[in-house]
Design a protein around this motif. Structure first.
Motif, short mmCIF file in Angstrom:
data_model
loop_
_atom_site.label_atom_id
_atom_site.label_comp_id
_atom_site.label_asym_id
_atom_site.label_seq_id
_atom_site.Cartn_x
_atom_site.Cartn_y
_atom_site.Cartn_z
N PHE A 1 0.84 -1.20 0.00
CA PHE A 1 0.00 0.00 0.00
C PHE A 1 0.88 1.25 0.00
O PHE A 1 0.60 2.22 -0.71
CB PHE A 1 -0.92 -0.02 1.22
CG PHE A 1 -1.80 1.20 1.31
CD1 PHE A 1 -2.86 1.38 0.43
CD2 PHE A 1 -1.56 2.17 2.27
CE1 PHE A 1 -3.66 2.51 0.49
CE2 PHE A 1 -2.36 3.30 2.33
CZ PHE A 1 -3.41 3.47 1.45
N ARG A 2 1.97 1.19 0.78
CA ARG A 2 2.87 2.34 0.90
C ARG A 2 3.55 2.65 -0.45
O ARG A 2 3.63 3.79 -0.87
CB ARG A 2 3.93 2.02 1.96
CG ARG A 2 4.68 3.23 2.43
CD ARG A 2 5.68 2.86 3.47
NE ARG A 2 6.73 3.85 3.52
CZ ARG A 2 7.92 3.65 4.03
NH1 ARG A 2 8.21 2.48 4.56
NH2 ARG A 2 8.82 4.58 4.05
N PHE A 3 4.00 1.54 -1.11
CA PHE A 3 4.64 1.70 -2.42
C PHE A 3 3.65 2.32 -3.41
O PHE A 3 4.00 3.24 -4.16
CB PHE A 3 5.13 0.34 -2.94
CG PHE A 3 5.57 0.37 -4.37
CD1 PHE A 3 6.85 0.82 -4.70
CD2 PHE A 3 4.71 0.00 -5.40
CE1 PHE A 3 7.25 0.88 -6.02
CE2 PHE A 3 5.10 0.07 -6.72
CZ PHE A 3 6.37 0.50 -7.03
N ALA A 4 2.42 1.79 -3.39
CA ALA A 4 1.39 2.29 -4.32
C ALA A 4 1.14 3.78 -4.10
O ALA A 4 1.04 4.55 -5.07
CB ALA A 4 0.10 1.50 -4.14
N LEU A 5 1.08 4.18 -2.84
CA LEU A 5 0.82 5.58 -2.50
C LEU A 5 1.96 6.49 -2.99
O LEU A 5 1.72 7.54 -3.61
CB LEU A 5 0.66 5.70 -0.98
CG LEU A 5 -0.23 6.81 -0.47
CD1 LEU A 5 -1.67 6.58 -0.91
CD2 LEU A 5 -0.15 6.92 1.04
N VAL A 6 3.20 6.05 -2.73
CA VAL A 6 4.38 6.83 -3.15
C VAL A 6 4.42 6.93 -4.68
O VAL A 6 4.65 8.01 -5.26
CB VAL A 6 5.69 6.19 -2.61
CG1 VAL A 6 6.92 6.84 -3.22
CG2 VAL A 6 5.74 6.30 -1.09
N PHE A 7 4.14 5.81 -5.34
CA PHE A 7 4.15 5.76 -6.80
C PHE A 7 3.10 6.70 -7.39
O PHE A 7 3.38 7.46 -8.34
CB PHE A 7 3.91 4.31 -7.25
CG PHE A 7 3.84 4.14 -8.73
CD1 PHE A 7 4.96 4.33 -9.52
CD2 PHE A 7 2.65 3.77 -9.35
CE1 PHE A 7 4.90 4.18 -10.90
CE2 PHE A 7 2.58 3.61 -10.72
CZ PHE A 7 3.70 3.82 -11.49
N LEU A 8 1.91 6.69 -6.80
CA LEU A 8 0.82 7.56 -7.28
C LEU A 8 1.21 9.04 -7.13
O LEU A 8 0.98 9.85 -8.03
CB LEU A 8 -0.47 7.28 -6.50
CG LEU A 8 -1.20 5.97 -6.83
CD1 LEU A 8 -2.28 5.68 -5.80
CD2 LEU A 8 -1.80 5.99 -8.21
#
Lengths: 194, 186
Positions: free
Chosen positions: B34-41
């Motif tokens: 979830f953290r990676f997805a948030l940073v990526f977005l």
């Protein structure tokens, strides 16, 4: 990727996946040739900059300068294409710029640690050139499969015989089948010469 | 309503998986947290805004579109040094590897795709966010397909990369169908 065998190393796989956008977009001979040349041009620029820059420059900065050289090379290639064939430039210039951030080009940008790495460096060059050739061959193959003919003029009206070969989805499926074929050949060789 | 159409287009029909062929390896996709997805977005949306503004106000009027890769690389260089400085303050380092550069390629694709929209920062931000979401969703779908295929008795030669590429092809075909159906609406 879950490759049970060690036919494809992880490093080579990441290089292949980064070249995939060119393979998917090169749906005819012209695009294949353009991407292939741009890829090789960006690669040689990155490699030459990495070798020719003085050792006094910090390794990290040498890497980034080589990356900029690759980006500048793709810019020059795009401008040249714009002069030669504006229509072709319009259709593929966004992808041309991807060449500067593909894994093989970035690997070339990494400076040599010592002179013993020269052999490894030559291997990298050969592998990257093979990718360039693969882009060209795949473009030619897809055009031939889609239209049953090859042409250097993309403006000519042509009848599609096998439309899927010209689509992105078809490119993925063809690549999957080609990968299966290569794997089958390797496995057969392995069985004969264990 | 236009925003909803735009989000739908970039998330599904205009997915960068089809248009750019940017599919990651299994290692890339199976550990999406979830953290990676948030940073990526966030990175995708912010870089798309900067690139979009720079492209529309400086590169296009001066007819310097071919300098896009250099400009984008400068943005990446700045982000790299900011991230590195932030991580150094926490005694960590930014490990640049092949996986990291694959993400940069996806971010570039998103920035370029959304950078050509008429200049409205909010519009670019939403489109880039939807585009990044689409890329993550496609990676997640693909990962689930691969997990199911692991349970099937598929021929040895198709195991691994060949079946993955064929699955991506079939997914692309489905997305392409959606694009044909809805393209006229956007």
């Amino acid at each position: 990727m879950n490759d049970s065998s060690t036919l494809i190393s992880k490093e080579n796989l990441s290089s292949f996946l980064s070249v995939l956008p060119f393979l998917v977009f090169a749906d005819n001979m012209q695009k294949g040739l353009v991407f292939s040349l741009v890829f090789v041009f960006a690669l040689s620029s990155a490699g030459l900059t990495s070798i020719l820059l003085p050792q006094s420059i910090d390794k990290n900065n040498r890497f980034w300068l080589s990356c900029f050289a690759a980006a500048a090379a793709s810019s020059i290639a795009a401008s040249t294409l714009r002069l030669l064939d504006p229509l072709l430039y319009e259709s593929c210039y966004t992808r041309i710029f991807l060449a500067s951030i593909t894994v093989p080009v970035l690997k070339m940008s990494v400076p040599l640690k010592n002179s013993y790495e020269t052999e490894k460096y030559i291997e990298k060059i050969l592998l990257a050139l093979a990718y360039g050739l693969l882009i060209l061959i795949f473009g030619v193959f897809r055009e031939f499969l889609a239209y049953c003919s090859l042409s250097t003029d993309s403006t000519l009206p042509k009848i599609m015989v096998f439309p899927m070969a010209g689509e992105a989805s078809g490119a993925f499926i063809l690549l999957g089948l080609a990968a299966a074929f290569v794997k089958a050949v390797f496995l057969k060789n392995k069985r004969i010469n264990p | 309503m236009n925003f909803i159409r735009l989000i739908f287009y970039f998330s599904f029909a205009g997915n960068i998986l089809i248009h750019w062929g940017l599919t990651g390896s299994r290692e890339d996709t199976e550990n999406i947290s979830f953290r990676f997805a948030l940073v990526f977005l966030c990175i995708s949306s912010v870089s798309a805004i900067f690139f979009g503004i720079f492209y529309t106000f400086i590169l296009c009027p001066l007819k310097l579109e071919s300098l896009s890769p250099v400009v984008f690389l400068i943005f990446i260089y700045i982000v790299f040094y900011i991230l590195n400085a932030l991580l150094k303050s926490k005694n960590k380092s930014l490990n640049l590897n092949a996986k990291g550069f694959h993400i940069i390629m996806v971010v570039y694709a998103i920035a370029v795709t959304t950078g050509f929209l008429p200049i409205k920062p909010l519009r670019i931000f939403i489109s880039a966010f939807a585009c990044a979401f689409g890329a993550l969703a496609a990676a997640w779908f693909l990962e689930n397909i691969m997990k199911r295929l692991d349970l099937e008795d598929i021929p040895q030669v198709f195991k691994g990369s060949p079946i993955r590429l064929i699955s991506v092809g079939l997914m692309a075909m489905a997305f392409y169908g959606i694009e044909i159906s809805f393209f006229s609406l956007v």
